[in-house]
Enzyme design. Structure first.
Site, PDB file in Angstrom:
ATOM      1  N   LEU A   7     -12.267  43.228 -31.282  1.00 29.41           N
ATOM      2  CA  LEU A   7     -10.888  43.649 -31.493  1.00 29.41           C
ATOM      3  C   LEU A   7     -10.813  44.948 -32.277  1.00 29.41           C
ATOM      4  O   LEU A   7     -11.444  45.090 -33.328  1.00 29.41           O
ATOM      5  CB  LEU A   7     -10.106  42.571 -32.248  1.00 29.41           C
ATOM      6  CG  LEU A   7     -10.042  41.176 -31.622  1.00 29.41           C
ATOM      7  CD1 LEU A   7      -9.280  40.234 -32.552  1.00 29.41           C
ATOM      8  CD2 LEU A   7      -9.386  41.219 -30.264  1.00 29.41           C
ATOM      9  N   ASP A   8     -10.022  45.873 -31.784  1.00 30.86           N
ATOM     10  CA  ASP A   8      -9.688  47.078 -32.530  1.00 30.86           C
ATOM     11  C   ASP A   8      -8.726  46.683 -33.647  1.00 30.86           C
ATOM     12  O   ASP A   8      -8.095  45.614 -33.602  1.00 30.86           O
ATOM     13  CB  ASP A   8      -9.031  48.078 -31.570  1.00 30.86           C
ATOM     14  CG  ASP A   8      -8.534  49.323 -32.277  1.00 30.86           C
ATOM     15  OD1 ASP A   8      -9.328  49.925 -33.018  1.00 30.86           O
ATOM     16  OD2 ASP A   8      -7.357  49.674 -32.095  1.00 30.86           O
TER      17      ASP A   8
END
Length: 227
Positions: A7-8
């Site tokens: 996940l960013d």
């Protein structure tokens, strides 16, 4: 079945635009200019161009962080120390956090069923401070920040180093989730990952094609149930 979620952070989990606006306004004012809407918008244009140069391998991270302020104040006809501006901005940015709608709850739920890993191009000191403030560390098995990894998204080498540090990692059971086509999605594609583009404004994807598209992180739960 998906097991690993990369996940960013910015504009995927945390509202970077809000944090940036507040930090930038404080910095610009501290160095003698008024942070008008027009000036903030111009900074965004300059900043975007500089990060694109990094992604293309034409600038280093340190050059981006400093040169964007030098370019902005040159246009204003003001002589300031861009390094001092950069330090001031990073300090202001590291204070506090703002979750995107439903993102905090979604991360907590995802943590129950998936192995979560944070992948960010942000400055290490700033991101660590924001992650601590947001209380996100307990939900991520590992945090991979480009400044510490030695490479940045979308470079394949960045992802290869991340993969090497994840015990039992399997590419076919992993997803890359992020808002940036040029770093998150292109990087995921370069690394052989399936990709999920967080696109709340329904922008066109152009030449970069994610495997899936969602408006916000809460939709990821439903998508994962279908995969």
């Amino acid at each position: 079945m998906i097991e690993f979620l990369l996940l960013d952070l910015d504009d995927t989990i945390l509202d970077f635009h809000k944090a940036e606006r507040i930090a930038l306004s404080k910095t610009i004012r501290a160095f003698g200019a008024e942070p008008t809407e027009a000036l903030l918008n111009r900074y965004h244009e300059i900043n975007k161009w500089h990060w694109e140069q990094l992604e293309l391998g034409k600038m280093t991270r340190d050059q981006v962080l400093v040169n964007r302020f030098g370019a902005l104040f040159r246009e204003l006809g003001m002589t300031v120390d861009p390094s001092a501006c950069a330090k001031s901005y990073e300090h202001n940015l590291s204070i506090g956090h703002y979750f995107l709608p439903g993102a905090e709850e979604t991360v907590k739920k995802l943590h129950e069923n998936y192995r979560l890993f944070l992948v960010s191009n942000g400055t290490a000191a700033v991101q660590h401070s924001r992650l601590t403030s947001a209380g996100l560390y307990p939900y991520f098995e590992q945090v991979f920040i480009s400044q510490e990894i030695g490479f940045h998204k979308p470079e394949k080498a960045y992802f290869d180093r991340c993969f090497a540090r994840i015990p039992g990692f399997a590419l076919q059971r992993a997803l890359m989730v992020g808002d940036s086509l040029t770093s998150d999605i292109k990087g995921g594609i370069n690394a052989g990952l399936k990709t999920v583009w967080v696109n709340p404004q329904h922008k066109p994807c152009g030449d970069i094609h994610p495997d899936y598209e969602i408006e916000g992180l809460p939709q990821l739960e439903t998508l994962l149930e279908e995969l």
